[in-house]
Design a protein around this motif. Structure first.
Motif, PDB file in Angstrom:
ATOM      1  N   VAL A   1      34.158 -89.740  12.660  1.00 43.15           N
ATOM      2  CA  VAL A   1      33.712 -89.820  11.202  1.00 43.15           C
ATOM      3  C   VAL A   1      33.827 -91.222  10.462  1.00 43.15           C
ATOM      4  CG1 VAL A   1      34.763 -87.596  10.800  1.00 43.15           C
ATOM      5  CG2 VAL A   1      36.370 -89.517  10.587  1.00 43.15           C
ATOM      6  N   VAL A   2      32.761 -91.149   9.713  1.00 38.63           N
ATOM      7  CA  VAL A   2      32.440 -92.690   9.060  1.00 38.63           C
ATOM      8  C   VAL A   2      33.563 -92.632   7.346  1.00 38.63           C
ATOM      9  CG1 VAL A   2      31.494 -93.879   7.624  1.00 38.63           C
ATOM     10  CG2 VAL A   2      30.644 -92.633   9.659  1.00 38.63           C
ATOM     11  N   VAL A   3      34.685 -92.909   7.416  1.00 37.79           N
ATOM     12  CA  VAL A   3      35.879 -92.266   6.428  1.00 37.79           C
ATOM     13  C   VAL A   3      34.876 -93.758   5.137  1.00 37.79           C
ATOM     14  CG1 VAL A   3      37.521 -91.990   8.156  1.00 37.79           C
ATOM     15  CG2 VAL A   3      37.604 -94.158   7.371  1.00 37.79           C
ATOM     16  N   ARG A   4      34.575 -94.833   5.848  1.00 37.28           N
ATOM     17  CA  ARG A   4      34.383 -95.589   4.154  1.00 37.28           C
ATOM     18  C   ARG A   4      33.064 -96.517   4.839  1.00 37.28           C
ATOM     19  NH1 ARG A   4      38.642-100.086   1.925  1.00 37.28           N
ATOM     20  NH2 ARG A   4      39.509 -97.501   1.044  1.00 37.28           N
ATOM     21  N   ARG A   5      31.949 -96.346   3.711  1.00 34.80           N
ATOM     22  CA  ARG A   5      30.987 -97.371   3.579  1.00 34.80           C
ATOM     23  C   ARG A   5      31.007 -97.828   2.174  1.00 34.80           C
ATOM     24  NH1 ARG A   5      25.967 -93.339   2.834  1.00 34.80           N
ATOM     25  NH2 ARG A   5      27.743 -92.126   2.066  1.00 34.80           N
ATOM     26  N   GLN A   6      30.091 -99.505   2.531  1.00 30.02           N
ATOM     27  CA  GLN A   6      30.833-100.263   1.257  1.00 30.02           C
ATOM     28  C   GLN A   6      29.093-101.189   1.669  1.00 30.02           C
ATOM     29  OE1 GLN A   6      35.459-101.543   0.435  1.00 30.02           O
ATOM     30  NE2 GLN A   6      34.054-102.544   2.931  1.00 30.02           N
ATOM     31  N   THR A   7      28.807-100.977   0.282  1.00 31.29           N
ATOM     32  CA  THR A   7      27.533-102.077   0.526  1.00 31.29           C
ATOM     33  C   THR A   7      27.157-103.244  -0.633  1.00 31.29           C
ATOM     34  OG1 THR A   7      26.223 -99.935   0.233  1.00 31.29           O
ATOM     35  CG2 THR A   7      25.143-102.185  -0.562  1.00 31.29           C
ATOM     36  N   PHE A   8      27.194-104.449   0.224  1.00 31.41           N
ATOM     37  CA  PHE A   8      27.849-106.078  -0.825  1.00 31.41           C
ATOM     38  C   PHE A   8      26.098-106.253  -0.534  1.00 31.41           C
ATOM     39  CE2 PHE A   8      31.134-104.660   2.129  1.00 31.41           C
ATOM     40  CZ  PHE A   8      32.531-105.876   1.204  1.00 31.41           C
TER      41      PHE A   8
ATOM     42  N   GLU B   1      26.834 -87.296   2.397  1.00 35.80           N
ATOM     43  CA  GLU B   1      26.970 -88.377   2.032  1.00 35.80           C
ATOM     44  C   GLU B   1      28.137 -88.722   3.236  1.00 35.80           C
ATOM     45  OE1 GLU B   1      26.205 -90.075  -1.623  1.00 35.80           O
ATOM     46  OE2 GLU B   1      25.071 -88.621  -2.045  1.00 35.80           O
ATOM     47  N   PHE B   2      29.562 -87.626   2.802  1.00 31.40           N
ATOM     48  CA  PHE B   2      30.556 -88.114   3.238  1.00 31.40           C
ATOM     49  C   PHE B   2      30.748 -87.438   4.474  1.00 31.40           C
ATOM     50  CE2 PHE B   2      30.588 -87.555  -0.885  1.00 31.40           C
ATOM     51  CZ  PHE B   2      31.430 -88.797  -1.712  1.00 31.40           C
ATOM     52  N   LEU B   3      29.864 -86.760   4.839  1.00 32.67           N
ATOM     53  CA  LEU B   3      29.669 -86.246   6.469  1.00 32.67           C
ATOM     54  C   LEU B   3      29.289 -87.282   7.267  1.00 32.67           C
ATOM     55  CD1 LEU B   3      29.654 -82.283   5.916  1.00 32.67           C
ATOM     56  CD2 LEU B   3      31.581 -83.416   6.160  1.00 32.67           C
ATOM     57  N   THR B   4      27.635 -86.980   7.487  1.00 30.43           N
ATOM     58  CA  THR B   4      26.866 -87.563   8.520  1.00 30.43           C
ATOM     59  C   THR B   4      25.531 -88.379   8.332  1.00 30.43           C
ATOM     60  OG1 THR B   4      25.595 -85.504   8.349  1.00 30.43           O
ATOM     61  CG2 THR B   4      27.034 -85.309  10.294  1.00 30.43           C
ATOM     62  N   HIS B   5      25.003 -88.140   6.786  1.00 33.05           N
ATOM     63  CA  HIS B   5      24.204 -89.006   6.031  1.00 33.05           C
ATOM     64  C   HIS B   5      24.179 -89.740   5.440  1.00 33.05           C
ATOM     65  CE1 HIS B   5      22.569 -85.431   8.442  1.00 33.05           C
ATOM     66  NE2 HIS B   5      20.808 -86.174   8.358  1.00 33.05           N
ATOM     67  N   SER B   6      23.029 -90.514   5.345  1.00 30.18           N
ATOM     68  CA  SER B   6      23.918 -91.515   4.609  1.00 30.18           C
ATOM     69  C   SER B   6      22.128 -92.142   3.675  1.00 30.18           C
ATOM     70  CB  SER B   6      23.699 -93.246   4.873  1.00 30.18           C
ATOM     71  OG  SER B   6      23.462 -94.180   4.209  1.00 30.18           O
ATOM     72  N   TRP B   7      21.316 -92.193   2.928  1.00 25.56           N
ATOM     73  CA  TRP B   7      19.779 -91.899   1.677  1.00 25.56           C
ATOM     74  C   TRP B   7      19.122 -91.686   2.891  1.00 25.56           C
ATOM     75  CZ3 TRP B   7      20.894 -98.328   1.311  1.00 25.56           C
ATOM     76  CH2 TRP B   7      22.095 -98.246  -0.194  1.00 25.56           C
TER      77      TRP B   7
END
Length: 332
Positions: free
Chosen positions: A241-248, A181-187
């Motif tokens: 790289v994705v360093v931060r993901r935020q869900t609103f 989840e902190f590398l390449t994937h989300s859900w």
């Protein structure tokens, strides 16, 4: 959406002082990069997605050591085995430390092995310690996994009524965010796929930890009733790289947007063998909105990663669910 496809859980978590301290440390927005700066070079969404795809294509599997700490208050949580089994409830405060190793292969197989999970629980002024081992494995091609809880004989409290080995078609093992989840994937989807599918667009540029980032924001998605959601991806284009993901989220068109989830990673190190930048630290925050649109911190996870092995050869038994894990030799 369910966290990590884990079993049904009920949260009623207050805000611990230490959690508040850590949350405030990263709640505020990073200042925007002034237009015309060297970092503000023209780039398209397509180029951003292509850059992430290049990184994702390099990762076929990994092994990593993970030390995690979770601090919570007033927590009640259960897992589904034979009916609902309450692990612990009516907790005033708790601190959980997990020492584990993760294995992952890009066919969807993964393995979690924690020889020691220690949970210090304080209730009514009395402190008790739960110690146990947790092992989970999921065979991606077969779509089937299992987990094993082993209570420690020197623990003051038992994490479950009986040591048991459980098979399942969904993940029901020890609850923890997975390193990918902190590398390449989300859900379950790669970052690039999610950004493409949800029609992300560039909304602004930010500075975080001295790095110039580009923020991609997805379209607004509507789920049950009027519940709406959109996500932000803070991307270091140079490193890929994705360093931060935020869900609103918000409950209706006239409701304010509230930050629900933040996942961020840092202290990146260059791995010359794979050509990847890998995080050595990560955090995950969960907030719950009240009726006034204000967020209350309900969950915090802090991770330290070390010993990354990228695309290692795996023993055929690594992701096997056919072996018995009661023997330490079978858990190696």
């Amino acid at each position: 959406m369910p966290l990590h496809n884990w079993s049904p859980a009920t949260f009623a978590i207050g805000l611990a002082p230490i959690a508040l301290f850590l949350a405030l440390g990263c709640w505020g927005r990073a200042e925007e990069i002034e237009s015309g700066s060297a970092a503000n070079q023209p780039v398209t969404v397509e180029e951003m997605i292509e850059r992430l795809e290049q990184v994702e294509a390099k990762l076929h599997g990994f092994r990593v050591h993970c030390l995690s700490t979770t601090k919570q208050q007033n927590l009640m949580i259960g897992v589904v085995g034979e009916g609902l089994e309450e692990i612990f409830g009516d907790v005033s405060s708790s601190r959980t430390t997990t020492n584990a190793v993760w294995h992952y292969r890009n066919d969807g197989s993964w393995r979690f092995q924690a020889d020691l999970v220690q949970m210090d629980v304080t209730e009514g002024g009395d402190k008790q310690t739960k110690k146990f081992s947790a092992y989970s494995v999921f065979d991606g091609p077969r779509g089937r996994g299992k987990h094993l809880w082993l209570n420690s004989p020197d623990s003051d409290m038992r994490v479950s009524g009986n040591d048991e080995e459980v098979y399942s078609s969904t993940f029901q093992g020890y609850r923890q965010s997975r390193p990918r989840e902190f590398l390449t994937h989300s859900w379950g989807s790669t970052f690039s796929d999610e950004l493409s599918h949800d029609e992300a667009r560039i909304t602004r540029r930010e500075m975080l930890d001295g790095r110039a980032l580009i923020v991609l924001t997805t379209k607004v998605l509507q789920f049950r009733s009027n519940f709406q959601q959109y996500r932000e991806f803070w991307i270091d284009f140079e490193r890929g790289v994705v360093v931060r993901r935020q869900t609103f989220v918000r409950e209706a068109d006239d409701s304010p947007w509230v930050l629900q989830r933040r996942q961020e990673s840092g202290a990146y190190e260059w791995n010359a063998g794979s050509g990847l930048w890998l995080p050595t630290s990560a955090k995950k925050f969960e907030w719950r909105a009240n009726g006034q649109g204000q967020g209350k911190l309900i969950e915090l996870e802090v991770f330290a990663y070390s010993g990354w092995k990228i695309n290692p050869p795996f023993d055929p038994q690594t992701f096997s669910i056919d072996q018995s894990w009661y023997s330490p030799n079978d858990r190696r």
